[in-house]
Design a protein around this motif. Structure first.
Motif, PDB file in Angstrom:
ATOM      1  N   LEU A  42      76.038  80.799  42.822  1.00 47.65           N
ATOM      2  CA  LEU A  42      76.653  79.857  43.746  1.00 47.65           C
ATOM      3  C   LEU A  42      77.814  79.120  43.091  1.00 47.65           C
ATOM      4  N   LYS A  43      78.733  78.651  43.921  1.00 48.42           N
ATOM      5  CA  LYS A  43      79.835  77.803  43.450  1.00 48.42           C
ATOM      6  C   LYS A  43      80.197  76.828  44.556  1.00 48.42           C
ATOM      7  N   LYS A  44      81.020  75.855  44.222  1.00 54.64           N
ATOM      8  CA  LYS A  44      81.489  74.912  45.235  1.00 54.64           C
ATOM      9  C   LYS A  44      82.533  75.587  46.120  1.00 54.64           C
ATOM     10  N   PRO A  45      82.484  75.361  47.441  1.00 59.49           N
ATOM     11  CA  PRO A  45      83.534  75.904  48.317  1.00 59.49           C
ATOM     12  C   PRO A  45      84.837  75.141  48.111  1.00 59.49           C
ATOM     13  N   ALA A  46      85.924  75.725  48.551  1.00 59.47           N
ATOM     14  CA  ALA A  46      87.230  75.071  48.437  1.00 59.47           C
ATOM     15  C   ALA A  46      87.250  73.747  49.182  1.00 59.47           C
ATOM     16  N   HIS A  47      86.548  73.682  50.314  1.00 58.96           N
ATOM     17  CA  HIS A  47      86.403  72.417  51.028  1.00 58.96           C
ATOM     18  C   HIS A  47      85.090  72.419  51.798  1.00 58.96           C
ATOM     19  N   ALA A  48      84.574  71.238  52.049  1.00 60.99           N
ATOM     20  CA  ALA A  48      83.354  71.109  52.859  1.00 60.99           C
ATOM     21  C   ALA A  48      83.633  71.605  54.271  1.00 60.99           C
ATOM     22  N   ILE A  49      82.628  72.165  54.940  1.00 56.28           N
ATOM     23  CA  ILE A  49      82.854  72.702  56.279  1.00 56.28           C
ATOM     24  C   ILE A  49      83.302  71.602  57.242  1.00 56.28           C
ATOM     25  N   LEU A  50      84.216  71.973  58.122  1.00 54.40           N
ATOM     26  CA  LEU A  50      84.780  71.049  59.103  1.00 54.40           C
ATOM     27  C   LEU A  50      84.142  71.289  60.467  1.00 54.40           C
ATOM     28  N   ILE A  51      84.225  70.284  61.317  1.00 54.71           N
ATOM     29  CA  ILE A  51      83.681  70.417  62.667  1.00 54.71           C
ATOM     30  C   ILE A  51      84.370  71.556  63.408  1.00 54.71           C
ATOM     31  N   ARG A  52      85.679  71.671  63.268  1.00 50.78           N
ATOM     32  CA  ARG A  52      86.385  72.749  63.973  1.00 50.78           C
ATOM     33  C   ARG A  52      85.876  74.114  63.529  1.00 50.78           C
ATOM     34  N   GLU A  53      85.378  74.213  62.301  1.00 50.03           N
ATOM     35  CA  GLU A  53      84.884  75.495  61.805  1.00 50.03           C
ATOM     36  C   GLU A  53      83.489  75.829  62.347  1.00 50.03           C
ATOM     37  N   VAL A  54      82.648  74.825  62.540  1.00 58.17           N
ATOM     38  CA  VAL A  54      81.333  75.131  63.118  1.00 58.17           C
ATOM     39  C   VAL A  54      81.454  75.456  64.602  1.00 58.17           C
ATOM     40  N   LEU A  55      82.477  74.917  65.255  1.00 61.45           N
ATOM     41  CA  LEU A  55      82.690  75.198  66.679  1.00 61.45           C
ATOM     42  C   LEU A  55      83.356  76.548  66.919  1.00 61.45           C
ATOM     43  N   SER A  56      83.984  77.119  65.888  1.00 60.15           N
ATOM     44  CA  SER A  56      84.750  78.361  66.063  1.00 60.15           C
ATOM     45  C   SER A  56      84.201  79.518  65.238  1.00 60.15           C
ATOM     46  N   HIS A  57      83.000  79.381  64.684  1.00 62.57           N
ATOM     47  CA  HIS A  57      82.345  80.451  63.914  1.00 62.57           C
ATOM     48  C   HIS A  57      83.122  80.835  62.659  1.00 62.57           C
ATOM     49  N   THR A  58      83.785  79.872  62.043  1.00 61.62           N
ATOM     50  CA  THR A  58      84.522  80.147  60.808  1.00 61.62           C
ATOM     51  C   THR A  58      84.032  79.279  59.643  1.00 61.62           C
ATOM     52  N   SER A  59      82.830  78.729  59.762  1.00 58.35           N
ATOM     53  CA  SER A  59      82.318  77.793  58.755  1.00 58.35           C
ATOM     54  C   SER A  59      81.730  78.472  57.529  1.00 58.35           C
ATOM     55  N   GLY A  60      81.265  79.716  57.671  1.00 57.83           N
ATOM     56  CA  GLY A  60      80.542  80.363  56.586  1.00 57.83           C
ATOM     57  C   GLY A  60      79.041  80.208  56.709  1.00 57.83           C
ATOM     58  N   LEU A  61      78.580  79.462  57.699  1.00 56.44           N
ATOM     59  CA  LEU A  61      77.144  79.343  57.935  1.00 56.44           C
ATOM     60  C   LEU A  61      76.574  80.667  58.421  1.00 56.44           C
ATOM     61  N   PRO A  62      75.288  80.938  58.142  1.00 56.12           N
ATOM     62  CA  PRO A  62      74.670  82.171  58.626  1.00 56.12           C
ATOM     63  C   PRO A  62      74.425  82.098  60.125  1.00 56.12           C
ATOM     64  N   PHE A  63      74.088  83.248  60.722  1.00 58.49           N
ATOM     65  CA  PHE A  63      73.753  83.249  62.145  1.00 58.49           C
ATOM     66  C   PHE A  63      72.587  82.314  62.420  1.00 58.49           C
ATOM     67  N   LYS A  64      71.566  82.383  61.581  1.00 58.88           N
ATOM     68  CA  LYS A  64      70.401  81.510  61.675  1.00 58.88           C
ATOM     69  C   LYS A  64      69.859  81.319  60.268  1.00 58.88           C
ATOM     70  N   SER A  65      68.955  80.370  60.091  1.00 57.35           N
ATOM     71  CA  SER A  65      68.339  80.185  58.774  1.00 57.35           C
ATOM     72  C   SER A  65      67.075  81.026  58.670  1.00 57.35           C
ATOM     73  N   ARG A  66      66.545  81.138  57.479  1.00 60.01           N
ATOM     74  CA  ARG A  66      65.381  81.983  57.234  1.00 60.01           C
ATOM     75  C   ARG A  66      64.114  81.423  57.870  1.00 60.01           C
ATOM     76  N   VAL A  67      64.117  80.135  58.189  1.00 58.01           N
ATOM     77  CA  VAL A  67      62.908  79.534  58.763  1.00 58.01           C
ATOM     78  C   VAL A  67      62.879  79.604  60.286  1.00 58.01           C
ATOM     79  N   GLU A  68      63.945  80.080  60.901  1.00 56.55           N
ATOM     80  CA  GLU A  68      63.966  80.204  62.363  1.00 56.55           C
ATOM     81  C   GLU A  68      63.301  81.511  62.787  1.00 56.55           C
ATOM     82  N   GLU A  69      62.035  81.587  62.542  1.00 51.65           N
ATOM     83  CA  GLU A  69      61.205  82.746  62.862  1.00 51.65           C
ATOM     84  C   GLU A  69      59.875  82.256  63.425  1.00 51.65           C
ATOM     85  N   PRO A  70      59.230  82.992  64.322  1.00 56.10           N
ATOM     86  CA  PRO A  70      59.650  84.297  64.868  1.00 56.10           C
ATOM     87  C   PRO A  70      60.635  84.189  66.023  1.00 56.10           C
ATOM     88  N   THR A  71      60.832  82.956  66.545  1.00 57.53           N
ATOM     89  CA  THR A  71      61.786  82.774  67.632  1.00 57.53           C
ATOM     90  C   THR A  71      62.819  81.732  67.229  1.00 57.53           C
TER      91      THR A  71
END
Length: 390
Positions: free
Chosen positions: A130-159
Motif C-alpha cells: 500500500l501507499k498514500k494516494p496522490a489525493h484523498a478521494i473527492l465527492i465528485r469522484e464518488v459520484l462519478s465512479h472515479t474514486s478508486g473504491l471497489p464495487f462493494k466491500s468484502r463484508v457485503e455478503e451474501p446480499t
C-alpha cells in the motif's frame, strides 16, 4: 379557495395523464414487443413514453408472472436496482444547491473515517503493498465512479442490503483504493453509498427519510420504496433469466437482496441499488430532470445542478462518460438497472423512455426488446414537437 384547489388538481391530472389512443388504433409499441413475448424471449414489460410535462403512452405486454399467466399491469412494480443511483445523486445535489456541501470537497471532510485511506501500489497472490494516494478521494469522484473504491466491500455478503449504511461505509473506508482517484472509471456501488452517508451527516436525517421527504413524497412517487408493503409485493413482477439452453425463461429470486423484502429488521436501504418503483414514478422523476429541476410549479434542483449531474464528470483523461449518478451520451442521459430496467432522457427529441422489465439476461433475441421499444416509440411520436429544458 376551493376553486383554486380544483384548478390545481385538474392541472396535476393533465400533467400526468397519457394521451388515449384512437378507438381501434393498435399500439406501435405493444405490436413491436409482442413477438418477444410470443417467443418466450421476454416475460413481460411496462413501457412509458413522456415529454417534460405529459405522459404520452403507457403500454403493457406479456406477464408479470409467466407461470400463473398473470398479465402485466400498468402499476406493476420492479426492482430498479442501479437506477437508484440517479435518485440518490439528485438528493445529494439538493444539498449542493443549499451550499451545505461542495462536490470538490474531500469525502473525509464529512466522514473522518476516510482519513488516511491507502492505495494499492502492488498486489499478487502472496502480498499487497500500500501507499498514500496522490489525493484523498473527492465527492465528485464518488459520484462519478472515479474514486478508486471497489464495487462493494468484502463484508457485503451474501446480499448488498444486509448492513446499515453507516457500517457499510465504514467498511469502504477500511478498504484500500484500487487506483489513483480521478484517473480511471470503475463502477462502484461503494461510491454512491458513500455519498448517501454524507447526506445523512449533513442533513442530520436518515438517508431514506431524506429521500422520502425531499424527493419521493413531493414528486408524488408513492410506490418508490426500499421496503415494499404486502400490497406492493403482490404487484412486483417476477424475475427471470435464460435457461441453460438460452431458449426459454427460468424464474429466479433477486440474488442481491434479502427476502422477505418487507423485513426492515434485516434489510437496510441501499442507495446505489435498493429501490423498487413503477414506470409512472420513474417518469415523474425523469420529467423533473428534463424540466431542468422543476415540476408542477415546484423547484427541486437548480438548472446548474441538473447540468452537472447529466454531463460528463469523469474528466478528459477518462474515456467513459458518466455524470453524477447518471450515464451520459450524445444528446441523452439515463441509467439502467441490474435486471434490465432502463430510463433515458433524450434532449434532442424532448422525450423520456421508460422500459420496465425483470430480466437477469434474456433468452433468444430478448436483448433486442428495449431497442425495439425505443424505435417504435420514436416512430409513434417523432412527428410531434415537445418543449424541454437543457
Amino acid at each position: 379557495m376551493k376553486m383554486m384547489r380544483l384548478v390545481l388538481i385538474l392541472c396535476s391530472l393533465a400533467l400526468f395523464a397519457p394521451t388515449p389512443s384512437r378507438a381501434g388504433e393498435p399500439s406501435k409499441i405493444a405490436t413491436a414487443l409482442q413477438p418477444f413475448v410470443d417467443s418466450r424471449s421476454l416475460a413481460g414489460a411496462v413501457t412509458l413514453v413522456a415529454s417534460s410535462n405529459k405522459i404520452l403512452s403507457v403500454d403493457c405486454v406479456g406477464y408479470s408472472d409467466v407461470g400463473a399467466k398473470k398479465a402485466m399491469e400498468p402499476d406493476a412494480m420492479f426492482w430498479i436496482a442501479s437506477q437508484s443511483k440517479s435518485m440518490t445523486a439528485a438528493a445529494f445535489m439538493m444539498l449542493v444547491d443549499e451550499g451545505k456541501v461542495n462536490v470538490d470537497d474531500p469525502v473525509e471532510k464529512y466522514l473522518p473515517e476516510f482519513k488516511g485511506q491507502m492505495l494499492i501500489a502492488e498486489r499478487n497472490g502472496e502480498h499487497t503493498i500500500l501507499k498514500k494516494p496522490a489525493h484523498a478521494i473527492l465527492i465528485r469522484e464518488v459520484l462519478s465512479h472515479t474514486s478508486g473504491l471497489p464495487f462493494k466491500s468484502r463484508v457485503e455478503e451474501p446480499t448488498l442490503d444486509g448492513l446499515p449504511l453507516r457500517e457499510a461505509v465504514i467498511s469502504y473506508a477500511l478498504s484500500p483504493l484500487e487506483f489513483e482517484p480521478g484517473t480511471k472509471y470503475q463502477y462502484a456501488n461503494a461510491g454512491i453509498n458513500t455519498a448517501a452517508r454524507i447526506i445523512e451527516v449533513v442533513s442530520e436525517m436518515p438517508y431514506e427519510e431524506f429521500m422520502r421527504q425531499r424527493l419521493f413524497k413531493p414528486l408524488g412517487m408513492k410506490d418508490t420504496t426500499f421496503w415494499p408493503t404486502r400490497e406492493q409485493i403482490r404487484r412486483i413482477a417476477k424475475s427471470y433469466k435464460p435457461n441453460e439452453a438460452k431458449n426459454d425463461l427460468v424464474e429466479i429470486e433477486i440474488s442481491q437482496l434479502h427476502y422477505p423484502l418487507s423485513d426492515r429488521a434485516v434489510r437496510f436501504p441501499m442507495p446505489a441499488g435498493g429501490l423498487f418503483s413503477t414506470a409512472q414514478d420513474v417518469a415523474k422523476f425523469c420529467q423533473m430532470i428534463l424540466h431542468g429541476g422543476e415540476l408542477g410549479g415546484k423547484r427541486y434542483l437548480s438548472e446548474n445542478a441538473v447540468k452537472m449531474m447529466t454531463s460528463k464528470q469523469t474528466g478528459d483523461a477518462v474515456q467513459e462518460s458518466y455524470g453524477f449518478g447518471w450515464g451520459v451520451g450524445p444528446g441523452w442521459t439515463g441509467h439502467g438497472g441490474a435486471e434490465s430496467t432502463n430510463m433515458e432522457i433524450n434532449r434532442q427529441s424532448g422525450l423520456i423512455f421508460i422500459f420496465m422489465v425483470q430480466h437477469a439476461g434474456f433468452p433468444n433475441d430478448g436483448g433486442k426488446s428495449r431497442d425495439a421499444f425505443k424505435q417504435a416509440a420514436i416512430a409513434q411520436f417523432q412527428s410531434k414537437s415537445f418543449s424541454f429544458s437543457r
